[in-house]
Enzyme design. Structure first.
Site, PDB file in Angstrom:
ATOM      1  N   HIS A 140     -12.213   9.498  28.424  1.00  0.00           N
ATOM      2  CA  HIS A 140     -12.998   8.740  27.436  1.00  0.00           C
ATOM      3  C   HIS A 140     -12.152   7.725  26.665  1.00  0.00           C
ATOM      4  CE1 HIS A 140     -16.350  12.042  27.306  1.00  0.00           C
ATOM      5  NE2 HIS A 140     -16.384  11.310  28.395  1.00  0.00           N
ATOM      6  N   CYS A 193      -9.180  -5.721  25.466  1.00  0.00           N
ATOM      7  CA  CYS A 193      -9.552  -7.113  25.189  1.00  0.00           C
ATOM      8  C   CYS A 193     -10.828  -7.443  25.959  1.00  0.00           C
ATOM      9  CB  CYS A 193      -8.424  -8.050  25.595  1.00  0.00           C
ATOM     10  SG  CYS A 193      -8.883  -9.777  25.320  1.00  0.00           S
ATOM     11  N   CYS A 247      -5.221 -10.889  21.024  1.00  0.00           N
ATOM     12  CA  CYS A 247      -4.800 -10.132  22.210  1.00  0.00           C
ATOM     13  C   CYS A 247      -3.386 -10.568  22.575  1.00  0.00           C
ATOM     14  CB  CYS A 247      -5.757 -10.429  23.365  1.00  0.00           C
ATOM     15  SG  CYS A 247      -5.152  -9.828  24.962  1.00  0.00           S
ATOM     16  N   CYS A 288      -3.867 -12.782  26.107  1.00  0.00           N
ATOM     17  CA  CYS A 288      -4.585 -14.059  26.220  1.00  0.00           C
ATOM     18  C   CYS A 288      -4.755 -14.762  24.877  1.00  0.00           C
ATOM     19  CB  CYS A 288      -5.938 -13.862  26.896  1.00  0.00           C
ATOM     20  SG  CYS A 288      -7.166 -13.061  25.836  1.00  0.00           S
TER      21      CYS A 288
HETATM   22  N1  APR Z   1     -11.219  26.553  19.661  1.00  0.00           N
HETATM   23  C1  APR Z   1     -12.015  26.413  20.744  1.00  0.00           C
HETATM   24  N2  APR Z   1     -13.182  25.761  20.708  1.00  0.00           N
HETATM   25  C2  APR Z   1     -13.568  25.212  19.550  1.00  0.00           C
HETATM   26  C3  APR Z   1     -12.771  25.302  18.364  1.00  0.00           C
HETATM   27  C4  APR Z   1     -11.554  26.023  18.465  1.00  0.00           C
HETATM   28  N3  APR Z   1     -10.736  26.182  17.415  1.00  0.00           N
HETATM   29  N4  APR Z   1     -13.433  24.661  17.363  1.00  0.00           N
HETATM   30  C5  APR Z   1     -14.569  24.190  17.890  1.00  0.00           C
HETATM   31  N5  APR Z   1     -14.664  24.520  19.201  1.00  0.00           N
HETATM   32  C6  APR Z   1     -15.732  24.205  20.169  1.00  0.00           C
HETATM   33  C7  APR Z   1     -17.112  24.088  19.548  1.00  0.00           C
HETATM   34  O1  APR Z   1     -17.714  25.371  19.500  1.00  0.00           O
HETATM   35  C8  APR Z   1     -17.802  23.161  20.530  1.00  0.00           C
HETATM   36  O2  APR Z   1     -18.425  23.896  21.591  1.00  0.00           O
HETATM   37  O3  APR Z   1     -15.452  22.931  20.705  1.00  0.00           O
HETATM   38  C9  APR Z   1     -16.665  22.327  21.111  1.00  0.00           C
HETATM   39  C10 APR Z   1     -16.621  20.886  20.622  1.00  0.00           C
HETATM   40  O4  APR Z   1     -17.790  20.234  21.048  1.00  0.00           O
HETATM   41  P1  APR Z   1     -18.074  18.706  20.687  1.00  0.00           P
HETATM   42  O5  APR Z   1     -17.887  18.464  19.253  1.00  0.00           O
HETATM   43  O6  APR Z   1     -19.418  18.387  21.279  1.00  0.00           O
HETATM   44  O7  APR Z   1     -16.927  17.901  21.453  1.00  0.00           O
HETATM   45  P2  APR Z   1     -16.796  17.535  22.989  1.00  0.00           P
HETATM   46  O8  APR Z   1     -17.429  18.552  23.865  1.00  0.00           O
HETATM   47  O9  APR Z   1     -15.375  17.202  23.215  1.00  0.00           O
HETATM   48  O10 APR Z   1     -17.639  16.190  23.063  1.00  0.00           O
HETATM   49  C11 APR Z   1     -17.731  15.516  24.286  1.00  0.00           C
HETATM   50  O11 APR Z   1     -18.917  13.698  23.297  1.00  0.00           O
HETATM   51  O12 APR Z   1     -19.210  12.270  21.498  1.00  0.00           O
HETATM   52  C12 APR Z   1     -18.711  12.395  22.761  1.00  0.00           C
HETATM   53  O13 APR Z   1     -17.071  11.085  23.781  1.00  0.00           O
HETATM   54  C13 APR Z   1     -17.249  12.112  22.834  1.00  0.00           C
HETATM   55  O14 APR Z   1     -15.534  13.154  24.154  1.00  0.00           O
HETATM   56  C14 APR Z   1     -16.648  13.407  23.326  1.00  0.00           C
HETATM   57  C15 APR Z   1     -17.805  14.025  24.079  1.00  0.00           C
END
Ligand code: APR
Length: 231
Positions: free
Chosen positions: A108, A116, A135, A138
Site C-alpha cells: 500500500h 510525482c 519534484c 522534473c
Molecule cells: N496485536 C495484534 N493485532 C492487533 C493489535 C495488536 N496489538 N491491535 C489491533 N490489532 C488488530 C485489530 O483487532 C484489527 O483486526 O489489527 C487489526 C487492524 O485492522 P485495521 O485497522 O482494519 O488495519 P488493516 O487491516 O491493516 O487495514 C487494511 O485498510 O485503510 C486501509 O490501506 C489501509 O492498509 C490499510 C488497510
C-alpha cells in the site's frame, strides 16, 4: 511437516503496540477522519491541502515511534529462515525495515516516499508535502504521498501472487481482513496447498478461513510463534 516457503501478511495491528493507530478503531475513524475523507483520489482532488497535511502529520509522527517485539521477531525470522520468505505489509510506516526485515514489500505504498503525478518518479521523502515542493526529477510542484488509496492498484501484486503460489505456510498478522486484495490472500494460499495461520488481537472477519488462529497482542504472540518456527 516443517514448512519451507513462508508468506507473511501484516496490517496495522503489528504496529499498534508501537503507538501507530490502527485504521478501524472502535469509533470507526482514523485519527479523527473518515478513511474516505483522506484516503481516496477523490478526497485528494476535492481538498488536496487537507490530505497533504493529514499525511504530513502521519509522516512526522514516525519519528516518535520505534519497532516493537513483533517487528523485531519477524526480522529475526527473516535473517535466520533458510527457505523462501516474503513479508508483505499493508502498513505505510517504516517499522519493519527499522526492525531489520529485508525480504519486505509495501503493497500500500510508504509514508516516506512521494509520488510525482507529472513524471511518475517516487523519491524518498521525509519532510512535508503540503507546501508544494518541486519534484527532484522534473521540477513540477505535483508531488502526492506515495500511498495506495482506495480504488487504486496495490503495488507488487505479481511478485506477491507468485510467492503465495509457492508458499506452504501463509501467516496473517494484525489485519482486520476488511480490505481486498490482501483479504483474499488466505484463500489463494489455501488453493496453493499452504497451511494458514492468523495472529490477531481478537477474531477478525477472516478468522473462519484460517486453519489455525491465535489471538492476543502481536508483541507477545509473534515472538512466541517465531521461537517455535526457529526452535
Ligand atoms: N496485536 C495484534 N493485532 C492487533 C493489535 C495488536 N496489538 N491491535 C489491533 N490489532 C488488530 C485489530 O483487532 C484489527 O483486526 O489489527 C487489526 C487492524 O485492522 P485495521 O485497522 O482494519 O488495519 P488493516 O487491516 O491493516 O487495514 C487494511 O485498510 O485503510 C486501509 O490501506 C489501509 O492498509 C490499510 C488497510
Amino acid at each position: 511437516m516443517k514448512p519451507r516457503n513462508i508468506v507473511i501478511l501484516t496490517g496495522a495491528g503489528v504496529s499498534a503496540e508501537s503507538g501507530v493507530p490502527t485504521f478501524r478503531g472502535p469509533d470507526g475513524l482514523w485519527e479523527g477522519h473518515h478513511i474516505e475523507a483522506v484516503a481516496t483520489p477523490q478526497a485528494f482532488r476535492r481538498d488536496p491541502l487537507l490530505v497533504q497535511r493529514f499525511y504530513d502529520a502521519r509522516r512526522a509522527a514516525l519519528g516518535k515511534v520505534v519497532p516493537n517485539a513483533a517487528h523485531l521477531a519477524l526480522a529475526r525470522l527473516d535473517a535466520e529462515w533458510r527457505g523462501e520468505l516474503l513479508l508483505v505489509t499493508q502498513n505505510v510506516d517504516d517499522l519493519h525495515e527499522r526492525g531489520g526485515s529485508q525480504r519486505l514489500l509495501h503493497m500500500h505504498g510508504e509514508l516516506q516516499r512521494a509520488l510525482c503525478t507529472a513524471c511518475g518518479t517516487a523519491p524518498a521523502w521525509t519532510g512535508a508535502l503540503s507546501d508544494d515542493p518541486p519534484c527532484p526529477r522534473c521540477g513540477a510542484a505535483r508531488l502526492r504521498p506515495d500511498i495506495v488509496w482506495f480504488g487504486e492498484m496495490p503495488y507488487h501484486m505479481d511478485e506477491i501472487e507468485m510467492a503465495i503460489g509457492r508458499c506452504d505456510l501463509f501467516v496473517s498478522i494484525g489485519t482486520s481482513g476488511a480490505v481486498y486484495p490482501a483479504a483474499g490472500f488466505v484463500t489463494q494460499a489455501q488453493r496453493a496447498g499452504a497451511r494458514t495461520l492468523e495472529i490477531n488481537l481478537d477474531p477478525s472477519a477472516g478468522t473462519p478461513l484460517f486453519d489455525e488462529a491465535r489471538h492476543g497482542p502481536a508483541g507477545t504472540q509473534v515472538p512466541k510463534w517465531v521461537d517455535e518456527m526457529l526452535g
